[in-house]
Scaffold this motif. Structure first.
Motif, PDB file in Angstrom:
ATOM      1  N   UNK A   1     -93.032 -74.118   7.377  1.00  0.00           N
ATOM      2  CA  UNK A   1     -94.041 -74.192   6.325  1.00  0.00           C
ATOM      3  C   UNK A   1     -95.027 -73.031   6.393  1.00  0.00           C
ATOM      4  N   UNK A   2     -94.951 -72.202   7.450  1.00  0.00           N
ATOM      5  CA  UNK A   2     -95.893 -71.111   7.623  1.00  0.00           C
ATOM      6  C   UNK A   2     -95.585 -69.974   6.649  1.00  0.00           C
ATOM      7  N   UNK A   3     -96.649 -69.429   6.062  1.00  0.00           N
ATOM      8  CA  UNK A   3     -96.491 -68.306   5.149  1.00  0.00           C
ATOM      9  C   UNK A   3     -96.176 -67.041   5.941  1.00  0.00           C
ATOM     10  N   UNK A   4     -95.450 -66.137   5.310  1.00  0.00           N
ATOM     11  CA  UNK A   4     -95.159 -64.837   5.906  1.00  0.00           C
ATOM     12  C   UNK A   4     -96.369 -63.934   5.707  1.00  0.00           C
ATOM     13  N   UNK A   5     -96.443 -62.861   6.467  1.00  0.00           N
ATOM     14  CA  UNK A   5     -97.590 -61.949   6.399  1.00  0.00           C
ATOM     15  C   UNK A   5     -97.794 -61.402   4.987  1.00  0.00           C
ATOM     16  N   UNK A   6     -96.700 -61.042   4.291  1.00  0.00           N
ATOM     17  CA  UNK A   6     -96.842 -60.495   2.943  1.00  0.00           C
ATOM     18  C   UNK A   6     -97.398 -61.541   1.968  1.00  0.00           C
ATOM     19  N   UNK A   7     -97.073 -62.814   2.187  1.00  0.00           N
ATOM     20  CA  UNK A   7     -97.581 -63.872   1.316  1.00  0.00           C
ATOM     21  C   UNK A   7     -99.081 -64.069   1.528  1.00  0.00           C
ATOM     22  N   UNK A   8     -99.520 -63.981   2.763  1.00  0.00           N
ATOM     23  CA  UNK A   8    -100.944 -64.106   3.054  1.00  0.00           C
ATOM     24  C   UNK A   8    -101.693 -62.958   2.396  1.00  0.00           C
ATOM     25  N   UNK A   9    -101.144 -61.739   2.490  1.00  0.00           N
ATOM     26  CA  UNK A   9    -101.777 -60.572   1.851  1.00  0.00           C
ATOM     27  C   UNK A   9    -101.850 -60.765   0.337  1.00  0.00           C
ATOM     28  N   UNK A  10    -100.769 -61.223  -0.281  1.00  0.00           N
ATOM     29  CA  UNK A  10    -100.748 -61.446  -1.730  1.00  0.00           C
ATOM     30  C   UNK A  10    -101.775 -62.508  -2.130  1.00  0.00           C
ATOM     31  N   UNK A  11    -101.898 -63.553  -1.337  1.00  0.00           N
ATOM     32  CA  UNK A  11    -102.850 -64.620  -1.620  1.00  0.00           C
ATOM     33  C   UNK A  11    -104.285 -64.093  -1.523  1.00  0.00           C
ATOM     34  N   UNK A  12    -104.574 -63.318  -0.487  1.00  0.00           N
ATOM     35  CA  UNK A  12    -105.904 -62.721  -0.335  1.00  0.00           C
ATOM     36  C   UNK A  12    -106.192 -61.789  -1.506  1.00  0.00           C
ATOM     37  N   UNK A  13    -105.218 -60.948  -1.878  1.00  0.00           N
ATOM     38  CA  UNK A  13    -105.402 -60.022  -3.005  1.00  0.00           C
ATOM     39  C   UNK A  13    -105.682 -60.775  -4.303  1.00  0.00           C
ATOM     40  N   UNK A  14    -104.918 -61.829  -4.555  1.00  0.00           N
ATOM     41  CA  UNK A  14    -105.088 -62.622  -5.781  1.00  0.00           C
ATOM     42  C   UNK A  14    -106.474 -63.235  -5.851  1.00  0.00           C
ATOM     43  N   UNK A  15    -106.889 -63.887  -4.785  1.00  0.00           N
ATOM     44  CA  UNK A  15    -108.186 -64.562  -4.791  1.00  0.00           C
ATOM     45  C   UNK A  15    -109.335 -63.555  -4.823  1.00  0.00           C
ATOM     46  N   UNK A  16    -109.150 -62.397  -4.205  1.00  0.00           N
ATOM     47  CA  UNK A  16    -110.182 -61.352  -4.234  1.00  0.00           C
ATOM     48  C   UNK A  16    -110.335 -60.781  -5.649  1.00  0.00           C
ATOM     49  N   UNK A  17    -109.206 -60.518  -6.316  1.00  0.00           N
ATOM     50  CA  UNK A  17    -109.237 -59.977  -7.675  1.00  0.00           C
ATOM     51  C   UNK A  17    -109.948 -60.937  -8.631  1.00  0.00           C
ATOM     52  N   UNK A  18    -109.787 -62.206  -8.400  1.00  0.00           N
ATOM     53  CA  UNK A  18    -110.414 -63.209  -9.258  1.00  0.00           C
ATOM     54  C   UNK A  18    -111.850 -63.505  -8.838  1.00  0.00           C
ATOM     55  N   UNK A  19    -112.325 -62.875  -7.777  1.00  0.00           N
ATOM     56  CA  UNK A  19    -113.692 -63.068  -7.306  1.00  0.00           C
ATOM     57  C   UNK A  19    -113.912 -64.426  -6.641  1.00  0.00           C
ATOM     58  N   UNK A  20    -112.869 -64.967  -6.048  1.00  0.00           N
ATOM     59  CA  UNK A  20    -112.966 -66.297  -5.440  1.00  0.00           C
ATOM     60  C   UNK A  20    -113.099 -66.265  -3.922  1.00  0.00           C
ATOM     61  N   UNK A  21    -113.045 -65.083  -3.334  1.00  0.00           N
ATOM     62  CA  UNK A  21    -113.222 -64.965  -1.877  1.00  0.00           C
ATOM     63  C   UNK A  21    -114.567 -64.359  -1.570  1.00  0.00           C
TER      64      UNK A  21
END
Length: 83
Positions: free
Chosen positions: A63-83
């Motif tokens: 169930x653990x996310x891969x490193x690239x998925x964590x990066x994509x998730x951080x990028x998505x939430x940052x772009x939306x101003x949610x982090x």
């Protein structure tokens, strides 16, 4: 510390044990909703927030996310101003 703050803090540290259920919870807290996948959707899932759609694969068999998925998730939430 709220659940969102705890998940954001953990996500920003880019851990190896950040799971898909944790990512789903964080996205839902941030206003995303998981879209139903079709009959042949496989492991690909989509989360929508207004007109914005974020797609990712459900990791398996673990169930653990891969490193690239964590990066994509951080990028998505940052772009939306949610982090």
């Amino acid at each position: 510390m709220s659940k969102k703050e705890k998940l954001v803090s953990k996500l920003k540290s880019r851990p190896r044990d950040f799971t898909f259920p944790q990512a789903k919870t964080l996205l839902e807290i941030c206003g995303y909703s998981m879209l139903p996948s079709g009959k042949t959707g496989g492991s690909r899932v989509a989360f929508a927030r207004g007109q914005k759609v974020f797609r990712m694969h459900k990791p398996h068999p673990s169930k653990e996310l891969h490193a690239y998925q964590i990066k994509e998730l951080i990028d998505e939430l940052s772009q939306e101003g949610l982090l």
